[in-house]
Design an enzyme around this catalytic site. Structure first.
Site, mmCIF file in Angstrom:
data_model
loop_
_atom_site.group_PDB
_atom_site.id
_atom_site.type_symbol
_atom_site.label_atom_id
_atom_site.label_comp_id
_atom_site.label_asym_id
_atom_site.label_seq_id
_atom_site.Cartn_x
_atom_site.Cartn_y
_atom_site.Cartn_z
ATOM 1 N N TYR A 96 0.849 -1.019 -0.180
ATOM 2 C CA TYR A 96 0.120 0.001 -0.002
ATOM 3 C C TYR A 96 0.906 1.058 0.081
ATOM 4 O O TYR A 96 2.035 1.476 0.801
ATOM 5 C CB TYR A 96 -0.979 -0.022 1.159
ATOM 6 C CG TYR A 96 -1.585 1.256 1.150
ATOM 7 C CD1 TYR A 96 -2.937 1.434 0.873
ATOM 8 C CD2 TYR A 96 -1.240 2.543 2.061
ATOM 9 C CE1 TYR A 96 -3.904 2.406 0.918
ATOM 10 C CE2 TYR A 96 -1.905 3.451 2.159
ATOM 11 C CZ TYR A 96 -3.253 3.763 1.345
ATOM 12 O OH TYR A 96 -4.042 4.543 1.592
ATOM 13 N N GLU A 176 -3.665 7.458 -4.564
ATOM 14 C CA GLU A 176 -3.248 6.219 -3.648
ATOM 15 C C GLU A 176 -3.200 5.169 -4.427
ATOM 16 O O GLU A 176 -3.878 4.920 -5.503
ATOM 17 C CB GLU A 176 -4.717 5.873 -2.943
ATOM 18 C CG GLU A 176 -4.554 4.621 -1.813
ATOM 19 C CD GLU A 176 -5.890 4.586 -1.445
ATOM 20 O OE1 GLU A 176 -6.940 4.221 -2.053
ATOM 21 O OE2 GLU A 176 -6.237 4.747 -0.138
#
Ligand code: GDP
Ligand code: MN
Length: 353
Positions: A96, A176
């Site tokens: 992530y 993101e």
């Protein structure tokens, strides 16, 4: 403004950041696909994987049914009009990585976790690495990320540099990547990308504004409502709903079509309104600034042609491209009225019948 995944990935690719090879699928254009592929719903919300909006297809015979299926699944109320078909990447690990704005430091911040993917929310908040990503701190940041991900520091530094450049040049407020895929060959590929662009900077990115529909805000008010409303701007939309009620009628909905509404977004509004069985009149109240009256007029004309069951329209337009709009509408024998009051009085006549 929230970009769709394919738009965000196009931007990454233009900045030399690795994304999977892909093709776009629309309802009337299904390209030849190299299998296996991952087919992904293009909606401006996350959680597609869990909702069934991401399907891996390995056999030719399954392509059509997967496409039909994804087009039919609404995700948090969004139905896709486009799908993305991507080469299937073999995943060793899902990481992530996100860039966002740290307002107090007036800098970009990196947020990272070695376990990404659809269960990322299950990670403990305090376990995320949060570091400032200024030009000066970039090498240090790369070292910490290299350690966290167990990956080559100089490759991470290159990736961070490109991401930072992308973030700044796009006027992003969020970028993101979840998952950032570590492939079997130990490459880093952006598996998904969620990107938000600062609305106040959209004028610098006209290429983006064309492709996404602006946010519109539709609230169903009354199952027995007889008058549907379409307005632009939350204040005007609320005032329109109130005026309908003040004239003794029941408003069926609140709808703010937002600034810069396009033909497509207005058509979508009409398609929601015709779902209400009791609606006998539609009051359209537009005070156009960024919104253009002629765009609204085109949508009205299209809606009238495409939706024979559309109730009578009572239209008041003012502002940008008002004359063009009135010309378009009158060429199609659709009248406009000069005030909201006139619209409401006329609507009341129709409802009394
Ligand atoms: P989201 O659920 O909306 O965040 O959609 P994502 O694009 O992140 O996809 C959800 C999940 O699908 C990912 O976390 C992966 O596990 C899986 N996925 C997506 N693309 C690929 C791919 O190319 N290969 C494999 N093996 N899995 C993928
Ligand atoms: Mn994702």
């Amino acid at each position: 403004m929230r970009l769709l995944e394919y738009q965000a990935k196009d931007i990454l690719k233009d900045n030399g950041i690795r994304v999977p090879k892909s093709r776009l699928i629309t309802k009337n254009r299904i390209p030849d696909l190299d299998l296996p592929v991952v087919i992904k719903s293009q909606v401006p919300v996350g959680g597609r994987g869990k909702a069934g909006g991401v399907i891996v297809v390995e056999e030719t015979t399954r392509v059509a049914s997967a496409i039909t299926k994804i087009f039919a699944i609404p995700i948090k109320d969004h139905l896709p009009t486009t799908l993305l078909a991507e080469e299937l990447i073999t995943i060793k690990k899902e990481l992530y990585l996100a860039l966002l704005i740290d307002r107090s430091a007036r800098e970009i911040q990196v947020l990272a976790h070695p376990t990404g993917g659809i269960e990322v929310e299950k990670n403990t908040t305090s376990d995320f690495l949060r570091v400032t990503l200024s030009k000066d701190s970039l090498p240090t940041c790369a070292k910490r990320l290299g350690l966290l991900f167990g990956y080559n520091v100089s490759a991470i530094e290159t990736l961070l540099r490109k991401l930072r450049r992308t973030f700044v040049s796009s006027d992003a407020t969020l970028l993101e990547i979840n998952p950032l895929i570590l492939t079997l060959d130990d490459e880093l590929v952006c598996g998904d990308c969620k990107m938000e662009i600062d609305d106040a900077a959209l004028f610098r990115h006209p290429e983006l504004a064309d492709e996404t529909t602006p946010e519109s805000n539709f609230v169903k008010l009354d199952n027995k409502g007889t008058v549907a409303t379409i307005a632009n701007g939350a204040g005007l939309a609320m005032a329109t709903v109130d005026a309908v009620a003040d004239h003794g009628m029941r408003p069926a909905n609140f709808l703010d079509i937002g600034g810069g509404a396009t033909t497509a977004s207005v058509l979508e509004a009409f398609s929601k309104i015709i779902e209400f069985p009791g609606v006998k009149a539609i009051v359209i109240n537009i005070f156009a600034g960024i919104t253009r009256c002629d765009e609204i007029a085109k949508a009205i004309i299209e809606a009238r042609d495409a939706m024979p069951e559309l109730p009578p329209l009572f239209i008041r337009l003012a502002g940008t491209n008002f004359e063009e709009a009135v010309a378009l509408l009158s060429a199609h024998e659709i009248p406009t009225l000069s005030s909201l009051e006139d619209c409401l009085l006329a609507a009341r006549e129709v409802i009394r019948e």
